[in-house]
Design a protein around this motif. Sequence first.
Motif, PDB file in Angstrom:
ATOM      1  N   LEU A 168       0.812  -1.217   0.000  1.00  0.00           N
ATOM      2  CA  LEU A 168       0.000   0.000   0.000  1.00  0.00           C
ATOM      3  C   LEU A 168       0.846   1.268   0.000  1.00  0.00           C
ATOM      4  CD1 LEU A 168      -2.596  -1.222   2.642  1.00  0.00           C
ATOM      5  CD2 LEU A 168      -3.063  -0.864   0.206  1.00  0.00           C
ATOM      6  N   GLY A 169       2.179   1.113  -0.031  1.00  0.00           N
ATOM      7  CA  GLY A 169       3.072   2.267  -0.040  1.00  0.00           C
ATOM      8  C   GLY A 169       3.134   2.993   1.281  1.00  0.00           C
ATOM      9  N   ALA A 170       2.979   2.261   2.386  1.00  0.00           N
ATOM     10  CA  ALA A 170       2.948   2.884   3.718  1.00  0.00           C
ATOM     11  C   ALA A 170       3.955   2.210   4.643  1.00  0.00           C
ATOM     12  CB  ALA A 170       1.545   2.793   4.312  1.00  0.00           C
ATOM     13  N   GLN A 171       4.228   2.879   5.760  1.00  0.00           N
ATOM     14  CA  GLN A 171       5.101   2.343   6.795  1.00  0.00           C
ATOM     15  C   GLN A 171       4.392   2.449   8.132  1.00  0.00           C
ATOM     16  OE1 GLN A 171       8.712   4.717   6.356  1.00  0.00           O
ATOM     17  NE2 GLN A 171       9.765   2.965   5.466  1.00  0.00           N
ATOM     18  N   ALA A 172       4.601   1.443   8.983  1.00  0.00           N
ATOM     19  CA  ALA A 172       4.011   1.453  10.317  1.00  0.00           C
ATOM     20  C   ALA A 172       5.090   1.153  11.341  1.00  0.00           C
ATOM     21  CB  ALA A 172       2.894   0.418  10.418  1.00  0.00           C
ATOM     22  N   THR A 173       4.993   1.782  12.498  1.00  0.00           N
ATOM     23  CA  THR A 173       5.948   1.513  13.561  1.00  0.00           C
ATOM     24  C   THR A 173       5.725   0.107  14.116  1.00  0.00           C
ATOM     25  OG1 THR A 173       4.486   2.341  15.303  1.00  0.00           O
ATOM     26  CG2 THR A 173       5.927   3.953  14.199  1.00  0.00           C
ATOM     27  N   PRO A 174       6.757  -0.507  14.725  1.00  0.00           N
ATOM     28  CA  PRO A 174       6.579  -1.838  15.310  1.00  0.00           C
ATOM     29  C   PRO A 174       5.432  -1.891  16.314  1.00  0.00           C
ATOM     30  CG  PRO A 174       8.907  -1.314  15.181  1.00  0.00           C
ATOM     31  CD  PRO A 174       8.165  -0.068  14.793  1.00  0.00           C
ATOM     32  N   GLY A 175       5.323  -0.850  17.146  1.00  0.00           N
ATOM     33  CA  GLY A 175       4.248  -0.829  18.126  1.00  0.00           C
ATOM     34  C   GLY A 175       2.875  -0.767  17.474  1.00  0.00           C
ATOM     35  N   ALA A 176       2.779  -0.016  16.376  1.00  0.00           N
ATOM     36  CA  ALA A 176       1.499   0.088  15.670  1.00  0.00           C
ATOM     37  C   ALA A 176       1.095  -1.258  15.090  1.00  0.00           C
ATOM     38  CB  ALA A 176       1.607   1.138  14.563  1.00  0.00           C
ATOM     39  N   MET A 177       2.063  -1.968  14.526  1.00  0.00           N
ATOM     40  CA  MET A 177       1.737  -3.280  13.950  1.00  0.00           C
ATOM     41  C   MET A 177       1.348  -4.269  15.040  1.00  0.00           C
ATOM     42  SD  MET A 177       4.340  -3.774  10.730  1.00  0.00           S
ATOM     43  CE  MET A 177       5.848  -3.322  11.585  1.00  0.00           C
ATOM     44  N   ARG A 178       2.015  -4.189  16.175  1.00  0.00           N
ATOM     45  CA  ARG A 178       1.669  -5.078  17.288  1.00  0.00           C
ATOM     46  C   ARG A 178       0.242  -4.827  17.752  1.00  0.00           C
ATOM     47  NH1 ARG A 178       1.940  -3.882  22.654  1.00  0.00           N
ATOM     48  NH2 ARG A 178       2.000  -5.636  24.105  1.00  0.00           N
ATOM     49  N   MET A 179      -0.123  -3.561  17.880  1.00  0.00           N
ATOM     50  CA  MET A 179      -1.484  -3.222  18.303  1.00  0.00           C
ATOM     51  C   MET A 179      -2.520  -3.669  17.272  1.00  0.00           C
ATOM     52  SD  MET A 179      -1.029   0.580  19.953  1.00  0.00           S
ATOM     53  CE  MET A 179      -2.778   0.696  20.318  1.00  0.00           C
ATOM     54  N   LEU A 180      -2.157  -3.550  16.010  1.00  0.00           N
ATOM     55  CA  LEU A 180      -3.071  -3.953  14.946  1.00  0.00           C
ATOM     56  C   LEU A 180      -3.303  -5.466  14.991  1.00  0.00           C
ATOM     57  CD1 LEU A 180      -4.594  -2.673  12.564  1.00  0.00           C
ATOM     58  CD2 LEU A 180      -2.673  -3.328  11.112  1.00  0.00           C
ATOM     59  N   LEU A 181      -2.239  -6.227  15.198  1.00  0.00           N
ATOM     60  CA  LEU A 181      -2.373  -7.686  15.300  1.00  0.00           C
ATOM     61  C   LEU A 181      -3.218  -8.071  16.504  1.00  0.00           C
ATOM     62  CD1 LEU A 181       1.258  -8.825  14.444  1.00  0.00           C
ATOM     63  CD2 LEU A 181      -0.783  -9.236  13.079  1.00  0.00           C
ATOM     64  N   ALA A 182      -3.062  -7.341  17.587  1.00  0.00           N
ATOM     65  CA  ALA A 182      -3.851  -7.631  18.784  1.00  0.00           C
ATOM     66  C   ALA A 182      -5.323  -7.332  18.567  1.00  0.00           C
ATOM     67  CB  ALA A 182      -3.322  -6.816  19.968  1.00  0.00           C
ATOM     68  N   ALA A 183      -5.603  -6.270  17.810  1.00  0.00           N
ATOM     69  CA  ALA A 183      -6.979  -5.843  17.613  1.00  0.00           C
ATOM     70  C   ALA A 183      -7.713  -6.694  16.582  1.00  0.00           C
ATOM     71  CB  ALA A 183      -7.022  -4.380  17.188  1.00  0.00           C
ATOM     72  N   TYR A 184      -6.960  -7.274  15.640  1.00  0.00           N
ATOM     73  CA  TYR A 184      -7.579  -8.078  14.581  1.00  0.00           C
ATOM     74  C   TYR A 184      -6.952  -9.468  14.595  1.00  0.00           C
ATOM     75  CZ  TYR A 184      -9.459  -3.675  12.905  1.00  0.00           C
ATOM     76  OH  TYR A 184     -10.117  -2.474  12.819  1.00  0.00           O
ATOM     77  N   SER A 185      -7.453 -10.306  15.476  1.00  0.00           N
ATOM     78  CA  SER A 185      -6.881 -11.647  15.637  1.00  0.00           C
ATOM     79  C   SER A 185      -7.614 -12.690  14.803  1.00  0.00           C
ATOM     80  CB  SER A 185      -6.923 -12.055  17.114  1.00  0.00           C
ATOM     81  OG  SER A 185      -8.255 -12.047  17.596  1.00  0.00           O
ATOM     82  N   GLY A 186      -8.530 -12.243  13.929  1.00  0.00           N
ATOM     83  CA  GLY A 186      -9.278 -13.174  13.102  1.00  0.00           C
ATOM     84  C   GLY A 186      -8.543 -13.502  11.815  1.00  0.00           C
ATOM     85  N   GLY A 187      -9.298 -13.593  10.715  1.00  0.00           N
ATOM     86  CA  GLY A 187      -8.733 -13.981   9.435  1.00  0.00           C
ATOM     87  C   GLY A 187      -7.883 -12.898   8.799  1.00  0.00           C
ATOM     88  N   LEU A 188      -7.113 -13.302   7.780  1.00  0.00           N
ATOM     89  CA  LEU A 188      -6.230 -12.364   7.097  1.00  0.00           C
ATOM     90  C   LEU A 188      -7.017 -11.319   6.313  1.00  0.00           C
ATOM     91  CD1 LEU A 188      -3.349 -14.619   5.728  1.00  0.00           C
ATOM     92  CD2 LEU A 188      -3.465 -13.343   7.870  1.00  0.00           C
ATOM     93  N   GLY A 189      -8.201 -11.674   5.852  1.00  0.00           N
ATOM     94  CA  GLY A 189      -9.007 -10.718   5.116  1.00  0.00           C
ATOM     95  C   GLY A 189      -9.356  -9.509   5.956  1.00  0.00           C
ATOM     96  N   GLU A 190      -9.751  -9.764   7.212  1.00  0.00           N
ATOM     97  CA  GLU A 190     -10.064  -8.675   8.124  1.00  0.00           C
ATOM     98  C   GLU A 190      -8.827  -7.831   8.398  1.00  0.00           C
ATOM     99  OE1 GLU A 190     -12.428  -8.233  12.345  1.00  0.00           O
ATOM    100  OE2 GLU A 190     -10.874  -9.757  12.198  1.00  0.00           O
ATOM    101  N   LEU A 191      -7.692  -8.496   8.575  1.00  0.00           N
ATOM    102  CA  LEU A 191      -6.443  -7.803   8.855  1.00  0.00           C
ATOM    103  C   LEU A 191      -6.020  -6.943   7.664  1.00  0.00           C
ATOM    104  CD1 LEU A 191      -4.357  -7.554  11.101  1.00  0.00           C
ATOM    105  CD2 LEU A 191      -3.177  -9.550  10.157  1.00  0.00           C
TER     106      LEU A 191
END
Length: 344
Positions: A168-191
Amino acid sequence: MARVQTKSGGGSRSKVQIPQVPWDQVRAAPVVLVSGPESFLADRAIQAVRSEMREMSSELEVHDVDAAAYTSGELMTIASPSLFAEPRLIRVSGVEKASDAFLEDAKRYVAETAEDTTLVLRHASGQRGKALLDLVRSGTGNGIEVVCAEVKKDADRLAFVQAEFRRLGAQATPGAMRMLLAAYSGGLGELAGACAQLVTNTGSRITEDEVERATEGRVETNGFKVADAATAGKAADALVLLRQALSTGVDPIPILVAINMKVRAMARVYGARGASGQLAKELGMAPWQVERAQRELRGWTEEDLARCVDAGAETEWLLKGGSRDPEYALERYLLRVARRGRDR
């Protein structure tokens, strides 16, 4: 060059003599076998084949075949030469549930493929159709295979998120990605959808603040706040956060998962020596995960960690039906983690 692998199972051995490529490196070929249970990655791979062929020719004909409902001769009819010789893409779904007629016709077709035609075979799992898969994997039909294994490990899900942001041409901090994984623990489509929405809403630089705003109210995010307080030894803070989450209707299971993830990460890193990058490769973790676990290990012993790992497994059983009071079981485990594995 084809990567040759030997697979064994059920007392038989067979060699894979065709290229096995990642889902994001798939290309058109006479036969494309898309195998494995991860449906989101499989769909992405099949869509990539179609996009490539459409770019090569706007006259592309696309045909969809349900292998379970297939009738004899259908594949040969679709693949037979047309008056204008347009390129064809034949997408076959449900090969793991294929009719006998499809399996017989497909084996005949693979032995003598049609020109300017790509046959995509989607096989999710199971032994049904094994003879056809073995034929394709042997090199007959000059095909390739895209293995879409189920994505379960934290490191694999993290790699997926990183790849999505790059795409998508974007960058995310390690902490942001960790929070995103925690918030969306379902399927890859949702993520994947969450990654795209974040970029649309906030731009190409994603921080923890953006993720927290975007995921406000999601139960799994609360779980990591509880886990952070517990592993930091802040028993009172962790207990307050836990009770606040439970009082708003948060399910105990995601909170338990968050605590267990942190405890197990600490256990894996304990006693390991070397740079975070090297340890990350050895342990199947991201470098930032290794560094965080190393920081959180201060004051812990190997025996402390072992007690918490055992307690986590017991608590999981209690929360999944082994206790009439799962919230109390989770509180007890939380306090044990906050007290470095000790009951008191």
